[in-house]
Design a protein around this motif. Structure first.
Motif, mmCIF file in Angstrom:
data_model
loop_
_atom_site.group_PDB
_atom_site.id
_atom_site.type_symbol
_atom_site.label_atom_id
_atom_site.label_comp_id
_atom_site.label_asym_id
_atom_site.label_seq_id
_atom_site.Cartn_x
_atom_site.Cartn_y
_atom_site.Cartn_z
ATOM 1 N N SER A 98 0.807 -1.220 0.000
ATOM 2 C CA SER A 98 0.000 0.000 0.000
ATOM 3 C C SER A 98 0.839 1.269 0.000
ATOM 4 O O SER A 98 0.615 2.182 -0.789
ATOM 5 C CB SER A 98 -0.948 -0.010 1.212
ATOM 6 N N ARG A 99 1.832 1.345 0.903
ATOM 7 C CA ARG A 99 2.680 2.537 1.008
ATOM 8 C C ARG A 99 4.110 2.153 0.643
ATOM 9 O O ARG A 99 4.655 1.199 1.200
ATOM 10 C CB ARG A 99 2.617 3.101 2.424
ATOM 11 N N TYR A 100 4.706 2.930 -0.230
ATOM 12 C CA TYR A 100 6.013 2.537 -0.761
ATOM 13 C C TYR A 100 6.649 3.708 -1.490
ATOM 14 O O TYR A 100 6.018 4.751 -1.719
ATOM 15 C CB TYR A 100 5.837 1.370 -1.739
ATOM 16 N N GLU A 101 7.883 3.502 -1.881
ATOM 17 C CA GLU A 101 8.571 4.358 -2.844
ATOM 18 C C GLU A 101 9.115 3.448 -3.929
ATOM 19 O O GLU A 101 9.642 2.367 -3.636
ATOM 20 C CB GLU A 101 9.708 5.134 -2.166
ATOM 21 N N LEU A 102 8.965 3.871 -5.158
ATOM 22 C CA LEU A 102 9.500 3.072 -6.257
ATOM 23 C C LEU A 102 11.010 3.214 -6.301
ATOM 24 O O LEU A 102 11.546 4.320 -6.208
ATOM 25 C CB LEU A 102 8.890 3.520 -7.582
ATOM 26 N N SER A 103 11.685 2.090 -6.446
ATOM 27 C CA SER A 103 13.151 2.137 -6.569
ATOM 28 C C SER A 103 13.538 1.577 -7.935
ATOM 29 O O SER A 103 13.170 2.161 -8.952
ATOM 30 C CB SER A 103 13.817 1.395 -5.407
ATOM 31 N N ALA A 104 14.248 0.464 -7.991
ATOM 32 C CA ALA A 104 14.697 -0.051 -9.290
ATOM 33 C C ALA A 104 13.506 -0.466 -10.152
ATOM 34 O O ALA A 104 12.598 -1.156 -9.693
ATOM 35 C CB ALA A 104 15.631 -1.235 -9.079
ATOM 36 N N ALA A 123 10.296 0.062 -2.442
ATOM 37 C CA ALA A 123 11.061 0.260 -1.217
ATOM 38 C C ALA A 123 10.098 0.405 -0.036
ATOM 39 O O ALA A 123 9.306 1.348 0.029
ATOM 40 C CB ALA A 123 11.931 1.506 -1.337
ATOM 41 N N VAL A 124 10.158 -0.557 0.888
ATOM 42 C CA VAL A 124 9.305 -0.571 2.073
ATOM 43 C C VAL A 124 10.113 -1.120 3.245
ATOM 44 O O VAL A 124 11.089 -1.863 3.049
ATOM 45 C CB VAL A 124 8.046 -1.452 1.863
ATOM 46 N N PRO A 125 9.735 -0.788 4.481
ATOM 47 C CA PRO A 125 10.450 -1.330 5.643
ATOM 48 C C PRO A 125 10.269 -2.836 5.755
ATOM 49 O O PRO A 125 9.270 -3.399 5.276
ATOM 50 C CB PRO A 125 9.795 -0.614 6.824
ATOM 51 N N VAL A 126 11.203 -3.490 6.396
ATOM 52 C CA VAL A 126 11.073 -4.922 6.667
ATOM 53 C C VAL A 126 9.811 -5.147 7.505
ATOM 54 O O VAL A 126 9.543 -4.417 8.460
ATOM 55 C CB VAL A 126 12.318 -5.450 7.421
ATOM 56 N N GLY A 127 9.050 -6.157 7.143
ATOM 57 C CA GLY A 127 7.828 -6.471 7.890
ATOM 58 C C GLY A 127 6.570 -5.852 7.321
ATOM 59 O O GLY A 127 5.487 -6.008 7.891
ATOM 60 N N THR A 128 6.681 -5.154 6.185
ATOM 61 C CA THR A 128 5.499 -4.583 5.541
ATOM 62 C C THR A 128 4.628 -5.697 4.962
ATOM 63 O O THR A 128 5.136 -6.657 4.376
ATOM 64 C CB THR A 128 5.906 -3.618 4.417
ATOM 65 N N LYS A 129 3.316 -5.565 5.129
ATOM 66 C CA LYS A 129 2.397 -6.592 4.614
ATOM 67 C C LYS A 129 2.436 -6.625 3.091
ATOM 68 O O LYS A 129 2.306 -5.594 2.433
ATOM 69 C CB LYS A 129 0.974 -6.314 5.087
ATOM 70 N N VAL A 130 2.608 -7.819 2.560
ATOM 71 C CA VAL A 130 2.595 -8.036 1.108
ATOM 72 C C VAL A 130 1.289 -8.748 0.763
ATOM 73 O O VAL A 130 0.962 -9.785 1.363
ATOM 74 C CB VAL A 130 3.807 -8.870 0.649
ATOM 75 N N GLU A 131 0.545 -8.208 -0.195
ATOM 76 C CA GLU A 131 -0.757 -8.754 -0.566
ATOM 77 C C GLU A 131 -0.737 -9.346 -1.968
ATOM 78 O O GLU A 131 0.035 -8.899 -2.827
ATOM 79 C CB GLU A 131 -1.823 -7.652 -0.509
ATOM 80 N N ALA A 132 -1.598 -10.331 -2.165
ATOM 81 C CA ALA A 132 -1.751 -10.907 -3.505
ATOM 82 C C ALA A 132 -2.298 -9.843 -4.443
ATOM 83 O O ALA A 132 -3.321 -9.219 -4.160
ATOM 84 C CB ALA A 132 -2.687 -12.103 -3.463
ATOM 85 N N ALA A 133 -1.619 -9.624 -5.563
ATOM 86 C CA ALA A 133 -2.056 -8.602 -6.511
ATOM 87 C C ALA A 133 -3.310 -9.027 -7.267
ATOM 88 O O ALA A 133 -4.010 -8.186 -7.838
ATOM 89 C CB ALA A 133 -0.940 -8.299 -7.505
#
Length: 229
Positions: A98-104, A123-133
């Motif tokens: 949900s919240r991020y910054e685009l990197s590579a 780019a997100v902190p370790v432990g950020t929830k990853v959801e099925a797209a």
């Protein structure tokens, strides 16, 4: 003479006492007849009062029934809207975080990759929830890229319809297993910094097969699905 007059005076009722008795008697009569008249009037008007009460009660019941019916219709409409929204979400696509910054970005050159970058990094902190797209079935889940190689670290690959797969890599935790069915938005993992990673982020790919080497630009793909990245 004076004694006889005194005797007679003591035996005669005083005028004030007589008047008081008459007044009291009159009030009593008035009270009796007044109460009777009131009772008679109340008896004569009882059907009208009863009709008024019955009418008010019926009107109140009708208003309550109308309010309850309206509330039931509203609740039904809200449930239908929620079901349509859920169906639409399940049919559509979304961003994996949900919240991020685009990197590579996809196609970037660099020493970190044997070939050009095959996905989009969030780019997100370790432990950020990853959801099925998107809804689908998990076909890879585990270390060593789920079988795609150690560079991906812990990774998950989900098979979707129409020969499309999504991949999620560098995870710190995997919350699904191979063969599990997931829906759009379901939590599948937590982001991390495993494998060939220069910092905490999620590596996300869209592929035509479950294996490395079949990736397409994931940002362009999501844009085609109406998802803004």
């Amino acid at each position: 003479m004076s004694k006889r007059v005194s005797f007679q005076h003591s035996r005669r009722p005083s005028l004030s006492r007589v008047r008081g008795a008459v007044v009291a008697a009159g009030l009593g009569t008035t009270m009796v007849f007044g109460a009777g008249a009131a009772f008679a009037a109340g008896t004569a008007g009882a059907p009208q009062v009863a009709n008024l009460i019955d009418g008010a009660a019926a009107d109140s019941v009708a208003r309550q029934a109308a309010a309850q019916g309206k509330a039931a219709e509203t609740a039904k409409a809200e449930r239908a809207a929620a079901e349509r929204a859920a169906a639409k979400k399940a049919a559509g696509w979304e961003r994996p975080v949900s919240r991020y910054e685009l990197s590579a970005s996809y196609g970037n050159d660099g020493s970190r990759w044997a070939h050009k970058h095959s996905g989009q990094d969030f780019a997100v902190p370790v432990g950020t929830k990853v959801e099925a797209a998107h809804s689908g079935t998990v076909v890879k889940a585990g270390p060593n890229g789920g079988g795609d190689g150690p560079a991906y670290g812990n990774a998950v690959v989900i098979k979707h319809g129409n020969g499309t797969y999504s991949q999620y890599a560098h995870l710190s935790q995997i919350d699904v297993r191979i063969g599990q069915t997931v829906k759009t938005g379901d939590r599948i993992a937590l982001s991390g910094n495993t494998g060939n990673s220069s910092g905490p982020h999620l590596h996300f790919e869209i592929r035509h097969t479950a294996d490395y080497g079949s990736a397409v630009n994931p940002v362009s793909f999501l844009h085609q699905k109406g998802v803004k990245v």
